[in-house]
Scaffold this motif. Structure first.
Motif, short mmCIF file in Angstrom:
data_model
loop_
_atom_site.label_atom_id
_atom_site.label_comp_id
_atom_site.label_asym_id
_atom_site.label_seq_id
_atom_site.Cartn_x
_atom_site.Cartn_y
_atom_site.Cartn_z
N LYS A 261 -18.79 3.75 -44.65
CA LYS A 261 -19.53 3.31 -45.84
C LYS A 261 -19.67 1.78 -45.89
O LYS A 261 -19.70 1.18 -46.96
N ASP A 262 -19.75 1.18 -44.73
CA ASP A 262 -19.89 -0.27 -44.64
C ASP A 262 -21.37 -0.62 -44.58
O ASP A 262 -21.96 -0.81 -43.51
N LEU A 263 -22.00 -0.68 -45.77
CA LEU A 263 -23.45 -0.89 -45.83
C LEU A 263 -23.86 -2.24 -45.25
O LEU A 263 -24.93 -2.35 -44.64
N VAL A 361 -25.70 7.20 -46.17
CA VAL A 361 -24.33 6.78 -46.44
C VAL A 361 -23.88 7.28 -47.80
O VAL A 361 -22.76 7.78 -47.97
N GLU A 362 -24.77 7.19 -48.81
CA GLU A 362 -24.40 7.54 -50.18
C GLU A 362 -24.25 9.03 -50.40
O GLU A 362 -23.40 9.48 -51.16
N LYS A 366 -21.17 11.93 -47.30
CA LYS A 366 -20.05 12.14 -48.21
C LYS A 366 -19.26 13.39 -47.87
O LYS A 366 -18.18 13.59 -48.39
N ASP A 371 -13.98 11.20 -45.60
CA ASP A 371 -14.32 11.02 -47.00
C ASP A 371 -13.70 12.11 -47.86
O ASP A 371 -13.21 11.85 -48.97
N ASN A 460 -22.04 3.79 -57.54
CA ASN A 460 -22.96 4.60 -56.72
C ASN A 460 -24.40 4.24 -57.10
O ASN A 460 -24.96 4.76 -58.05
#
Length: 553
Positions: A261-263, A361-362, A366, A371, A460
């Motif tokens: 989740k490293d945007l 990613v969002e 998940k 996660d 989020n």
């Protein structure tokens, strides 16, 4: 002597040199050995699979003075004359530029003449599907009853465009796409003959990008040979530069960043692709193939032919695939397919790619194993702290006070409301935070709605984008209905998933210290309920007077 392209210089000279078409070669060799030659053949298949090369070998073999096990000797006068085109017994014709009725009539006149030196006169007609309807009709009679000395070999990439009357008069052979391993082996043999040093990994990259076409692979190889200096090894890195591809390591790093989740890292990787002049559309295709390989590695079966990569790469696929489950992988491929479709017609494909990866990613990732473990740990901590209390909340339906004349209508309204409340209970009476306040009004919810959205936005962004299209519309007992307008059905579905609904429910209840159960509805559904309730009240008031009828909320 002028330079000759690799695919021409190393064109197969006999059937054994034809790559990846053993099923066809065996039949043709047997026909030649038994002198059982048909008058018309149809070679079908995608570009670069050996149709024309096989046709030329076959044309020499049927005319060869000293055939060897069905192969042309390539040494007799006839074979040499055909190779250097000094003998006109083998005629090549391009149907793309000779597709008129007049061209076929001219051909019909020429086929009457006997071969000059060989046994057969062979006409190779390439891209035969390009002939006009009239040309096919003119060709039909000659194809149906050709002279005994004549052989037609028709080649096409689109056999479905050829009339059935033509197809029924030919022996049809379908050429397959060439396997990656076969192409790598053939290119390795050619580079050895040329004295060129090239990495096996680079050859595999060429083969993967040739899409089953040997000619395309040799054309790319020709470009690589020109790019490298004399005596210099052609490496995998050279190939990525020449083809405008992204290094496989970068794709691995990108997917790792998505799982983590490293945007910021994800967007930096995309920026690197753009700044280095890589083809975004090719990058999207490579990314889809990467997720496909992650699925293949999770099957834990014989991967020969399914996963064409080195053992080192397979180990890395295995390590990365273990961090995700099959559902997340399949959803990822669906999302990338949508990105590819949208980017194809977009003026800014980079933006489409970036937003698509953020959504993956969002939402899609998940369901990754890491996660899920993280969320389970968080849930355990909250349970230990007493943040959740299991409650069975009884819904409080709206009651209408009317006289006996409206009893049936009232009962129907109450029955519908009770059914609706039970549905809400069964779906939403989960482990949701329940506050001590039961007197929160709709106006208070509306005033706090912006703050609630901002809290969700910090945690989020994508969920915030969906929920902002809804608004608190009705409080019915302890049920808070959030409504969406007609054009936002997708947004309502996105927030109405069980885990998402529970999360939103907790945020609202924690903020308001309330004990709501949330229900997401479309605005038109909300309108039906309100209109029917208002009708009942108004009708009762008209009959008995406003002083005698009271609506209890």
């Amino acid at each position: 002597m002028s330079y000759q392209a690799i695919y021409r210089k190393y064109r197969p000279k006999n059937f054994e040199e034809v790559v990846g078409q053993k099923h066809i070669i065996k039949i043709l060799k047997n026909q030649i050995a038994k002198d059982n030659i048909a008058h018309a053949y149809l070679f079908c298949g995608t570009r670069g699979t050996g149709k024309t090369s096989t046709a030329k070998i076959f044309a020499r073999a049927v005319n060869c003075e000293n055939p060897i096990d069905g192969n042309p000797c390539n040494e007799c006068d006839v074979c040499k004359g055909i190779l250097d085109q000094s003998i006109m017994d083998v005629v090549e014709m391009d149907a793309a530029s000779n597709n008129s009725v007049e061209d076929i009539r001219d051909l019909r006149e020429r086929v009457k003449y006997l071969p000059s030196k060989g046994k057969k006169k062979v006409y190779i007609i390439d891209e035969v599907h390009m002939l006009s309807k009239g040309a096919f009709n003119a060709f039909l009679k000659t194809l149906e009853e050709p002279p005994s000395h004549l052989v037609f070999i028709l080649a096409t990439t689109e056999p479905e465009k050829i009339p059935a009357t033509i197809l029924s008069r030919c022996q049809r052979y379908d050429f397959k796409r060439i396997r990656t391993e076969d192409m790598v082996g053939n290119m390795q043999s050619i580079t050895d003959q040329m004295g060129i040093n090239i990495e096996k990994r680079a050859l595999r990259l060429i083969a993967n990008n040739a899409d089953g076409a040997m000619r395309d692979a040799l054309s790319i190889l020709d470009q690589c040979v020109a790019f490298a200096q004399t005596g210099e090894e052609i490496t995998y890195e050279y190939m990525t530069e020449i083809l405008g591809l992204v290094n496989q390591d970068l794709i691995f790093d990108l997917v790792d960043a998505m799982i983590n989740k490293d945007l910021v890292s994800v967007l930096n990787q995309v920026n690197y692709v753009v700044q280095n002049g890589k083809d975004i559309h090719q990058f999207i295709r490579d990314l889809m193939m990467h997720f496909r390989n992650l699925i293949m590695i999770q099957l834990e079966t014989d991967l020969h032919g399914l996963l064409e990569s080195t053992e080192e790469a397979q180990a890395r696929y295995k390590s990365q695939g273990d961090r995700m489950n099959m559902l997340a992988l399949t959803k990822s491929i669906e999302a990338i397919a949508k990105i590819e479709q949208d980017a194809k017609f977009a003026e800014q494909p980079r933006v489409i790619l970036e937003t698509g990866l953020i959504q993956m990613v969002e939402f899609l990732l998940k369901d990754s194993r890491s996660d899920l473990e993280e969320r389970i740990n968080e849930l355990e901590e909250k349970l230990k702290a007493g943040a959740f209390v299991q409650q069975n909340v009884s819904a409080q339906p709206t009651v209408q006070t009317t006289t006996r004349r409206d009893t049936r209508a009232t009962n129907r309204a109450e029955s519908r409301t009770k059914t609706e409340s039970k549905n809400v209970q069964s779906e939403q009476a989960q482990s949701v935070y329940q506050g001590e306040r039961s007197d929160v009004t709709l106006d208070e919810v509306k005033r706090s709605w912006s703050d609630i959205l901002q809290k969700i936005r910090k945690e989020n962004v994508s969920l915030f984008a969906y929920l902002r299209e809804g608004y608190p519309a009705v409080i019915n007992g302890n049920t808070l209905k959030v409504a969406f307008q007609e054009d936002f059905g997708f947004h309502r579905s996105a927030v109405d998933r069980e885990k998402t609904r529970q999360y939103i429910n907790n945020v609202i209840n924690l903020h308001l210290k309330a004990n709501f159960l949330i229900q997401f509805v479309m605005e038109d559904q909300l309108g039906i309920i309100q209109e029917e309730t208002v009708d009942l009240v108004e009708k009762a008031q008209e009959i008995f007077g406003e002083d005698l009828v009271e609506e209890i909320k």
